[in-house]
Design an enzyme around this catalytic site. Structure first.
Site, PDB file in Angstrom:
ATOM      1  NE  ARG A  77       1.732 -77.736  14.306  1.00 38.18           N
ATOM      2  CZ  ARG A  77       2.069 -78.036  15.545  1.00 38.18           C
ATOM      3  NH1 ARG A  77       3.321 -77.977  15.933  1.00 38.18           N
ATOM      4  NH2 ARG A  77       1.147 -78.391  16.414  1.00 38.18           N
ATOM      5  CG  HIS A 121      -1.000 -75.328  19.692  1.00 40.58           C
ATOM      6  ND1 HIS A 121       0.001 -75.549  18.767  1.00 40.58           N
ATOM      7  CD2 HIS A 121      -0.364 -75.286  20.887  1.00 40.58           C
ATOM      8  CE1 HIS A 121       1.173 -75.636  19.363  1.00 40.58           C
ATOM      9  NE2 HIS A 121       0.974 -75.462  20.663  1.00 40.58           N
ATOM     10  CD  GLU A 166       3.672 -80.576  22.423  1.00 37.56           C
ATOM     11  OE1 GLU A 166       4.822 -80.657  21.974  1.00 37.56           O
ATOM     12  OE2 GLU A 166       3.346 -79.783  23.337  1.00 37.56           O
ATOM     13  CG  ASN A 288       5.238 -81.465  18.343  1.00 32.51           C
ATOM     14  OD1 ASN A 288       5.289 -81.491  17.116  1.00 32.51           O
ATOM     15  ND2 ASN A 288       4.248 -80.890  18.987  1.00 32.51           N
ATOM     16  CE1 TYR A 290      10.628 -77.507  21.386  1.00 31.65           C
ATOM     17  CE2 TYR A 290       8.853 -79.100  21.621  1.00 31.65           C
ATOM     18  CZ  TYR A 290       9.328 -77.888  21.146  1.00 31.65           C
ATOM     19  OH  TYR A 290       8.491 -77.070  20.422  1.00 31.65           O
ATOM     20  CD  GLU A 361       5.373 -77.744  18.904  1.00 24.48           C
ATOM     21  OE1 GLU A 361       6.102 -77.705  19.937  1.00 24.48           O
ATOM     22  OE2 GLU A 361       4.145 -77.599  18.942  1.00 24.48           O
TER      23      GLU A 361
END
Length: 461
Positions: A77, A121, A166, A288, A290, A361
């Site tokens: 990616r 991005h 995002e 994504n 985290y 991600e």
């Protein structure tokens, strides 16, 4: 702990983005991006890193593709720099800029690696930023034109597409808080930037399909929001934050509605008509992840943060520190079960409307140059949580770790390292870390049906 076995055909990949890696910021006719201009402002890049060099990916992409091949990665990616392809943001195509991605795609295909480009991005062409950026509805239409140009050249060899990465972070950090490009501090007046990015996504899906592209998704950040405290104010603050960071973006894409009528009323343009475009059916949905976020009532005396960046006082919620967990070098708590929680929330909220999911991600900032055992432990825990979610009925088709190499971590510069491969920013030399060998062995074990390896155990070769 060992890594569990994943379903046959599960896609294993790694990720990167153009601004963070390519360098060559003005080569071959590339135009400036809003991030190029923002990073050039004194003090914006905290450690003074020269972002114009990136990791040298533009010149050394063959070396990085070879690293992907050494991993045994199924897919890569990467992102396409909009101002490299259309320097003015609209109008004429820059053939030399698009030629670079043509060569990159060919190199990936030659190694049997699926190209999975992200069309946006965060690097908006500077002329569009100066005309209002995502506050300007016209930017959405210019993005769709660019998407069509790229697909006309690459759709014959690219089997997986990502429109936008995002949009919540772009809206919050770029337009509401001023911590990222373009540096606006509009707070809730930043909401039009959210709507226009979503509109751009829907228009781009149409443009991609018209140009012959298929297998299209979007990458949205998701974080479980935990309520701090047991008061009505705590619950209201957490609910509002959850809506802003999760459902304000997912709901329009997957249901054609905003999660709250009040937010819908704040959006510009013919919102109902736009939502029909925004919710065009997708082939898959990118997550994504985290860490979770602990949110409660506002605390006027406290300094809250979003993704490590300061937030002003006076907001109707307060963010608390999550205690009792290890943290990354970004200060983010390491909570693998939050990934399973996130995927369960998506399944429960959207049901049959949720397409197959890819984790686009997941990774951590760890400043351990080669012996990065903390990264191995992070990835191992999150793959265990991912398998838990699959066992609970979530249709997850693949996993991309962030990131292949260390890169320019936006305003943090080179100080936060997410890569499986170490970058020496003086020489741009690449050195695979222990996590690279570990991830290689995980992928190999998944394909051979052999045992997954525990940290420190790596197969030879």
């Amino acid at each position: 702990m060992t890594v569990p076995t994943f379903p046959p055909g599960f896609l294993w990949g790694a990720s990167a983005s153009a601004f963070q890696t390519e360098g060559a910021f003005d080569a071959d006719g590339k135009g400036l991006s809003g991030w190029d201009a923002f990073a050039a402002q004194p003090g914006r890049i905290k450690d003074g890193t020269d972002t114009t060099r990136g990791t040298g990916f533009h010149e050394r992409y063959r070396e990085d593709v070879a690293l992907l091949a050494g991993l045994g990665a199924d897919a890569f990616r990467f992102s396409i720099s909009w101002p490299r392809v259309v320097p003015g943001g609209s109008g004429s195509l820059n053939p030399a800029g698009l030629d670079f991605y043509d060569r990159l795609v060919d190199e990936l295909c030659a190694h049997g690696i699926t190209p999975a480009p992200t069309l946006y991005h965060w690097d908006t062409p500077l002329p569009l930023d100066e005309a209002g950026g995502w506050l300007n509805r016209d930017t959405a239409y210019r993005f769709a034109e660019y998407a069509g140009m790229v697909a006309e050249r690459l759709a014959d060899r690219v089997p997986m597409w990502i429109t936008i990465n995002e949009p919540a972070e772009v809206t919050m950090l770029g337009y509401a808080l001023g911590e990222h490009a373009p540096g606006r501090t509009l707070l809730f007046d930043a909401l039009p930037a959210a709507h226009h990015q979503l509109l751009a996504h829907g228009l781009a899906v149409r443009a991609l399909r018209a140009a012959g592209a298929g297998n299209i998704g979007i990458s949205l950040s998701h974080s479980p929001v935990w309520t701090a405290g047991d008061t009505d104010e705590d619950r209201a603050g957490a609910e509002l934050y959850d809506t802003l960071t999760n459902w304000l973006f997912a709901d329009p894409v997957l249901t054609g509605r905003y999660p709250d009528e009040g937010f819908a009323a704040l959006m510009p343009g013919p919102v109902e008509d736009d939502l029909k475009i925004i919710s065009v059916p997708l082939d898959w949905y990118g997550v994504n992840y985290y860490n979770p976020t602990l949110v409660g009532a506002p605390r006027p005396e406290a300094l809250d943060s979003f993704s490590g960046y300061s937030m002003p006082s006076g907001l109707p919620f307060g963010i608390r520190e999550i205690e009792g967990y290890d943290t990354t070098d970004f200060g983010w708590p390491v909570v693998p079960q939050g990934l399973a929680e996130t995927l369960g929330q998506l399944r429960d909220r959207f049901g049959d409307r949720l397409p197959p999911v890819y984790i686009t991600e997941n990774g951590c900032a760890v400043d351990e140059p080669v012996a990065d055992g903390r990264r191995i432990a992070f990835l191992e825990g999150h793959l265990e949580a991912l398998r838990t979610a699959i066992d609970a009925g979530v249709d997850v088709r693949g996993y991309f770790t962030w990131s292949l190499t260390d890169n320019v971590e936006w305003t943090e510069g080179a100080s936060k390292r997410f890569g499986l491969v170490h970058i020496d920013y003086e020489t741009l030399r690449r050195t695979p870390k222990e996590s690279y060998a570990w991830y290689r062995d995980v992928i190999r074990a998944q394909r051979t049906g052999g045992p997954s390896l525990t940290p420190g155990e790596h197969a030879p070769g």
